[in-house]
Design an enzyme around this catalytic site. Structure first.
Site, PDB file in Angstrom:
ATOM      1  CG  PHE A 155      47.569  90.820  20.785  1.00  0.00           C
ATOM      2  CD1 PHE A 155      47.792  92.066  21.363  1.00  0.00           C
ATOM      3  CD2 PHE A 155      46.513  90.041  21.254  1.00  0.00           C
ATOM      4  CE1 PHE A 155      46.983  92.517  22.391  1.00  0.00           C
ATOM      5  CE2 PHE A 155      45.702  90.485  22.285  1.00  0.00           C
ATOM      6  CZ  PHE A 155      45.934  91.731  22.850  1.00  0.00           C
ATOM      7  CG  HIS A 204      33.872  86.142  25.093  1.00  0.00           C
ATOM      8  ND1 HIS A 204      32.860  87.011  25.456  1.00  0.00           N
ATOM      9  CD2 HIS A 204      34.979  86.916  24.944  1.00  0.00           C
ATOM     10  CE1 HIS A 204      33.340  88.246  25.534  1.00  0.00           C
ATOM     11  NE2 HIS A 204      34.623  88.205  25.218  1.00  0.00           N
ATOM     12  CG  ASP A 227      48.378  93.676  31.225  1.00  0.00           C
ATOM     13  OD1 ASP A 227      48.746  92.936  32.164  1.00  0.00           O
ATOM     14  OD2 ASP A 227      47.797  93.266  30.209  1.00  0.00           O
ATOM     15  CD  GLU A 253      36.840  91.170  24.735  1.00  0.00           C
ATOM     16  OE1 GLU A 253      36.558  90.225  25.511  1.00  0.00           O
ATOM     17  OE2 GLU A 253      37.994  91.607  24.579  1.00  0.00           O
ATOM     18  CB  SER A 305      29.333  86.677  24.985  1.00  0.00           C
ATOM     19  OG  SER A 305      30.375  85.799  25.333  1.00  0.00           O
TER      20      SER A 305
END
Ligand SMILES: Cc1cc2nc3c(=O)[nH]c(=O)nc-3n(C[C@H](O)[C@H](O)[C@H](O)COP(=O)(O)OP(=O)(O)OC[C@H]3O[C@@H](n4cnc5c(N)ncnc54)[C@H](O)[C@@H]3O)c2cc1C
Length: 316
Positions: free
Chosen positions: A240, A290, A132, A40, A38
């Protein structure tokens, strides 16, 4: 016809932890052994980013991912753009979209209304997340809102029979009281109706594999699909990672030393690192992945190819 006396396959996580181990390149997998993938994406903010996203989708679509997911900006800031991207995927491609949805900044009724719109548009898969608080603030549930992802998953199931994926944290969510409390939370999300967890990305595969052992020991049998982040910009990934609680091993920093101005080499190193990672996970039995594509197809395409994925021509 299926053989009614055949033994049913063991639940996914058990199969991953006890199945055959593969190793070494090159290896030819039978078609049914090619991992389920998959991808994103994030919803684009500008016309140029929109074009980048669609060329990324066109490049990756022939690999026939089982679904592609579209993120939901912090605080619901991309609600319209996420919806537009997901519905365009549904309309213009053969892909199955999954819409990310969060609890932040909205009442239950408002979240339910967004979910209902998705259902009415034909979207059947939601990635249910807490979301968040804005940077520098601490998360507080919205008054009248869903407090946590487990509440959202349960609420979505009341809206319609969505397929629901949730987030998992091999290194423990940074706001969790303890690793065990976080694992209990994952279990609650699955008990609330989610059928799969997708992990925060990680660079040390041993951490993920130990996490799978803990999941199984806690009675979790749903797939805990590894989230793979191919990195070509180390400085950005390190920044990040500090925000989302993913540790960055010293060896990774070392691999990216002295190539700041050499984008080609950084991409090749990034491909090797991610390829190593997926091959190691595959050797440990994992057959679902993913990819956090960041709307850039090349590394994801190459790594998916290494995993055995090949373009599929749509049947006319
Ligand atoms: C695969 C993936 C996709 C993501 N996509 C997005 C996205 O599209 N948009 C976005 O904004 N963010 C996204 N995120 C980030 C996510 O929103 C944050 O990591 C967020 O901080 C936690 O979300 P969650 O769904 O895991 O929360 P939860 O599962 O609700 O958990 C959040 C924290 O609260 C704790 N907790 C849960 N229940 C309770 C309780 N009853 N009492 C006390 N503590 C509790 C948990 O242990 C954890 O520490 C994604 C993360 C992942 C891994």
């Amino acid at each position: 016809m299926d053989d009614p006396t055949a033994t049913p396959p063991p639940p996914t996580l058990q199969r991953w932890l006890t199945g055959p181990r593969h190793a070494g390149l090159p290896m030819r997998l039978a078609e049914h052994q090619v991992p389920a993938l998959s991808f994103e994406f994030f919803p684009p903010r500008t016309e140029a980013l929109e074009q980048q996203l669609w060329s990324c989708i066109q490049r990756l679509a022939p690999l026939a991912p089982r679904f592609v997911s579209v993120t939901y900006g912090a605080g619901g800031s991309t609600q319209a753009r996420t919806h537009a991207t997901v519905t365009r995927i549904l309309r213009d491609t053969n892909l199955t979209p999954a819409a990310h949805l969060t609890c932040v900044g909205a009442t239950r009724d408002e979240v339910d209304a967004v979910a209902r719109q998705y259902w009415d548009a034909g979207v059947r898969h939601i990635v249910a997340l807490r979301g968040d608080a804005p940077p520098g603030t601490v998360y507080e549930p919205h008054p009248g809102g869903y407090a946590y992802a487990a509440d959202l998953a349960a609420g979505l199931k009341r809206v319609a029979d969505f397929e629901i994926s949730v987030a998992a944290y091999p290194e423990t969510h940074p706001g969790a009281v303890s690793p065990d409390a976080d694992l209990d939370n994952l279990k609650r999300k699955l008990d609330a109706g989610a059928t799969r967890a997708i992990t925060q990305y990680f660079f040390d595969s041993a951490i993920y594999l130990r996490f799978l052992d803990r999941c199984l020991a806690a009675g979790i049998t749903a797939p805990i699909v590894p989230g793979i982040m191919p990195v070509s910009n180390f400085a950005q990934a390190a920044r990040f990672s500090a925000m989302c609680g993913a540790s960055v091993p010293a060896w990774l920093g070392h691999l990216f030393e002295q190539i700041d101005d050499d984008a080609d080499t950084r991409r090749m190193i990034g491909a090797v690192v991610a390829a190593e990672q997926v091959r190691l996970l595959q050797a440990n039995g994992v057959d679902e992945f993913h990819f956090y594509t960041l709307n850039r197809p090349d590394l994801t395409y190459a790594i998916a190819h290494l995993l055995g994925a090949r373009p599929v021509t749509p049947k006319s």
